[in-house]
Write an enzyme that holds these catalytic residues in place. Structure first.
Site, PDB file in Angstrom:
ATOM      1  N   ASP A 148       0.762  -1.374   0.123  1.00  0.00           N
ATOM      2  CA  ASP A 148       0.084  -0.086   0.136  1.00  0.00           C
ATOM      3  C   ASP A 148       0.794   1.169  -0.023  1.00  0.00           C
ATOM      4  OD1 ASP A 148      -2.494  -1.619   0.533  1.00  0.00           O
ATOM      5  OD2 ASP A 148      -1.173  -2.171   2.230  1.00  0.00           O
ATOM      6  N   HIS A 159      -4.640  -3.470   6.558  1.00  0.00           N
ATOM      7  CA  HIS A 159      -4.531  -3.709   5.139  1.00  0.00           C
ATOM      8  C   HIS A 159      -5.523  -4.092   4.651  1.00  0.00           C
ATOM      9  CE1 HIS A 159      -2.945  -5.072   1.334  1.00  0.00           C
ATOM     10  NE2 HIS A 159      -3.519  -6.068   1.530  1.00  0.00           N
TER      11      HIS A 159
HETATM   12  P1  NAX Z   1      -2.032 -18.181  -3.824  1.00  0.00           P
HETATM   13  O1  NAX Z   1      -3.469 -18.823  -3.783  1.00  0.00           O
HETATM   14  O2  NAX Z   1      -1.589 -18.329  -5.191  1.00  0.00           O
HETATM   15  O3  NAX Z   1      -1.192 -18.963  -2.552  1.00  0.00           O
HETATM   16  C1  NAX Z   1      -1.543 -19.345  -1.409  1.00  0.00           C
HETATM   17  C2  NAX Z   1      -0.707 -20.437  -0.702  1.00  0.00           C
HETATM   18  O4  NAX Z   1      -1.086 -20.650   0.577  1.00  0.00           O
HETATM   19  C3  NAX Z   1      -0.978 -21.764  -1.553  1.00  0.00           C
HETATM   20  O5  NAX Z   1       0.225 -22.230  -1.975  1.00  0.00           O
HETATM   21  C4  NAX Z   1      -1.715 -22.546  -0.817  1.00  0.00           C
HETATM   22  O6  NAX Z   1      -1.390 -24.082  -0.974  1.00  0.00           O
HETATM   23  C5  NAX Z   1      -1.392 -21.980   0.564  1.00  0.00           C
HETATM   24  N1  NAX Z   1      -2.197 -22.447   1.836  1.00  0.00           N
HETATM   25  C6  NAX Z   1      -3.657 -22.576   1.649  1.00  0.00           C
HETATM   26  N2  NAX Z   1      -4.108 -23.001   2.674  1.00  0.00           N
HETATM   27  C7  NAX Z   1      -3.118 -23.048   3.556  1.00  0.00           C
HETATM   28  C8  NAX Z   1      -2.841 -23.154   4.845  1.00  0.00           C
HETATM   29  N3  NAX Z   1      -3.935 -23.999   5.528  1.00  0.00           N
HETATM   30  N4  NAX Z   1      -1.759 -23.476   5.646  1.00  0.00           N
HETATM   31  C9  NAX Z   1      -0.611 -23.163   4.725  1.00  0.00           C
HETATM   32  N5  NAX Z   1      -0.750 -22.661   3.301  1.00  0.00           N
HETATM   33  C10 NAX Z   1      -1.773 -22.675   2.888  1.00  0.00           C
HETATM   34  O7  NAX Z   1      -2.067 -16.961  -2.963  1.00  0.00           O
HETATM   35  P2  NAX Z   1      -1.060 -15.613  -3.440  1.00  0.00           P
HETATM   36  O8  NAX Z   1      -1.594 -14.822  -4.308  1.00  0.00           O
HETATM   37  O9  NAX Z   1       0.379 -16.167  -3.350  1.00  0.00           O
HETATM   38  O10 NAX Z   1      -1.489 -14.698  -2.161  1.00  0.00           O
HETATM   39  C11 NAX Z   1      -1.125 -15.293  -0.743  1.00  0.00           C
HETATM   40  C12 NAX Z   1      -1.969 -14.360   0.235  1.00  0.00           C
HETATM   41  O11 NAX Z   1      -1.378 -12.966   0.389  1.00  0.00           O
HETATM   42  C13 NAX Z   1      -3.237 -13.970   0.156  1.00  0.00           C
HETATM   43  O12 NAX Z   1      -3.899 -14.463   1.416  1.00  0.00           O
HETATM   44  C14 NAX Z   1      -3.515 -12.809  -0.247  1.00  0.00           C
HETATM   45  O13 NAX Z   1      -4.680 -12.120   0.037  1.00  0.00           O
HETATM   46  C15 NAX Z   1      -2.349 -12.255   0.601  1.00  0.00           C
HETATM   47  N6  NAX Z   1      -2.070 -10.833  -0.154  1.00  0.00           N
HETATM   48  C16 NAX Z   1      -1.551  -9.703   1.006  1.00  0.00           C
HETATM   49  C17 NAX Z   1      -1.125  -8.770   0.713  1.00  0.00           C
HETATM   50  C18 NAX Z   1      -0.416  -7.525   1.631  1.00  0.00           C
HETATM   51  O14 NAX Z   1      -0.231  -6.393   1.152  1.00  0.00           O
HETATM   52  N7  NAX Z   1      -0.509  -8.042   2.951  1.00  0.00           N
HETATM   53  C19 NAX Z   1      -0.957  -8.296  -0.920  1.00  0.00           C
HETATM   54  C20 NAX Z   1      -1.106  -9.406  -1.884  1.00  0.00           C
HETATM   55  C21 NAX Z   1      -1.887 -10.537  -1.332  1.00  0.00           C
HETATM   56  O15 NAX Z   1      -2.940 -10.121  -1.807  1.00  0.00           O
END
Ligand code: NAX
Length: 328
Positions: A159, A187
């Site tokens: 952000d 966030h």
């Molecule tokens: P993806 O869906 O591509 O990857 C998520 C990963 O988490 C996958 O590899 C999945 O297997 C794993 N996962 C699912 N359930 C799980 C569990 N119970 N325990 C451990 N791992 C698990 O998402 P991606 O685009 O890589 O985003 C990951 C996270 O970042 C999401 O929650 C997203 O909302 C968050 N974000 C946060 C941001 C921030 O600024 N704080 C910005 C970017 C992003 O949106």
């Protein structure tokens, strides 16, 4: 050669990590002379996906990449780590409310908080990225009683970077001249990107931006809704390369320090500053020195800003109340 730094990364087969792992292994986060060991975690169902990622990491022949561990066990992932980047979380599906996301993801951070408490180095630096990032960081912190609150942080840096970039474009200035940006709060859509202290060179950004309507009607909603705008533009995929870049910026500055006469935005446990109750993980302007962050104190806030800070704070209090049962 320096001894390697151990970095745990969860959600490591996901899309953010597909950008992140390669940049860390190339030395973008910790420097071109710092060897790293990647301790990668994902859920059992995702383990087969590590095969291709590990092959590609090896095929880059990164001189700094000393070892790669892949696991579905958080304790193995966090064993003896210096840094932990918690990206793994269930994405928000269509029609899913924020509270449903909290319910789905909260338990992940109970387990990971406990595993960090048991296995990580005592001075581990933890960054929570998986959403809802502030409250997930809070849950992990509360489940790690043997670590200190200042081991924990949540990501507001994407952000912050988005805000820097919008201002630089508006004023046709290089990004490096825009300083003292702040993104306060959660966030989420209630975050408050605050230009009142931002500077370009010796001049205040708010005096350079003549039309205040641009701030209220364009700047604020653009930053607050950027995540959704990216999802639409990428046909359902959320920010990935820019999120990985923000992770690298956040960790780099925490470890090596912020620039003189500037600060960054980080989600960190409040010490009671600016009317935010102690312990709540809130986006603040911070400076970092010798591996420690500190809230920039004493900034003047007008009544509109105070109201916006409170709005985001209230949302975080509601989120905290919704996960009471997950707190230690
Ligand atoms: P993806 O869906 O591509 O990857 C998520 C990963 O988490 C996958 O590899 C999945 O297997 C794993 N996962 C699912 N359930 C799980 C569990 N119970 N325990 C451990 N791992 C698990 O998402 P991606 O685009 O890589 O985003 C990951 C996270 O970042 C999401 O929650 C997203 O909302 C968050 N974000 C946060 C941001 C921030 O600024 N704080 C910005 C970017 C992003 O949106």
């Amino acid at each position: 050669m320096k001894p390697p730094i151990r970095i745990a990364i969860t959600g490591a087969t996901g899309q953010i990590c597909y950008s992140l792992l390669f940049r860390i292994a190339a030395g973008d986060m910790l420097g071109k002379d710092q060897p790293v060991i990647l301790q990668l975690h994902d859920i059992s169902e995702a383990l087969p996906l590590f095969d291709g990622i590990v092959m590609e990491l090896l095929d880059c022949a990164f001189p700094l990449l000393t070892d790669i561990i892949t696991t579905d066990n958080p304790k193995t992932a966090f064993n003896n780590v210096d840094l932990a980047i918690l990206v793994g979380a269930r994405p928000r599906s269509e029609n899913m409310e924020r509270k449903d996301l909290l319910k789905a993801n909260g338990p992940i951070f109970v387990e990971q908080g406990r595993a960090l408490d048991e296995a990580a180095k005592r001075n581990v630096k933890i960054l929570v990225v998986g959403n809802p990032a502030n409250t997930n960081a809070y849950i992990a912190m509360k489940n790690a009683p043997n670590l200190k609150p200042d081991n924990f942080s949540a990501m507001l840096r994407l952000d912050h970077n988005r805000a820097l970039s919008q201002v630089a474009q508006k004023l046709s200035q290089p990004i490096s001249r825009v300083k003292k940006m702040i993104v306060w709060g959660n966030h989420s859509g209630t975050q408050y990107p605050d230009l009142s202290h931002a500077m370009v060179g010796d001049e205040k950004v708010i005096s350079l931006i003549k039309d205040s309507a641009w701030i209220e009607d364009y700047f604020l909603p653009t930053i607050q809704r950027r995540g959704m705008t990216i999802i639409e533009a990428r046909h359902g995929k959320s920010s990935a390369a820019s999120a990985a870049n923000a992770i690298i910026n956040h960790m780099h500055d925490w470890i090596f320090g912020t620039k003189d006469n500037d600060w960054v935005s980080m989600g960190i446990p409040s010490d009671g500053s600016y009317g935010i109750a102690e312990g709540v993980i809130y986006g603040f302007p911070v400076t970092c020195h010798t591996g420690k962050y500190a809230i920039v104190e004493g900034l003047e806030l007008d009544s509109t800003s105070k109201e916006k800070l409170q709005k985001s704070y209230q949302e975080l209090i509601e989120e905290r109340d919704a996960v009471q049962h997950l707190l230690n």
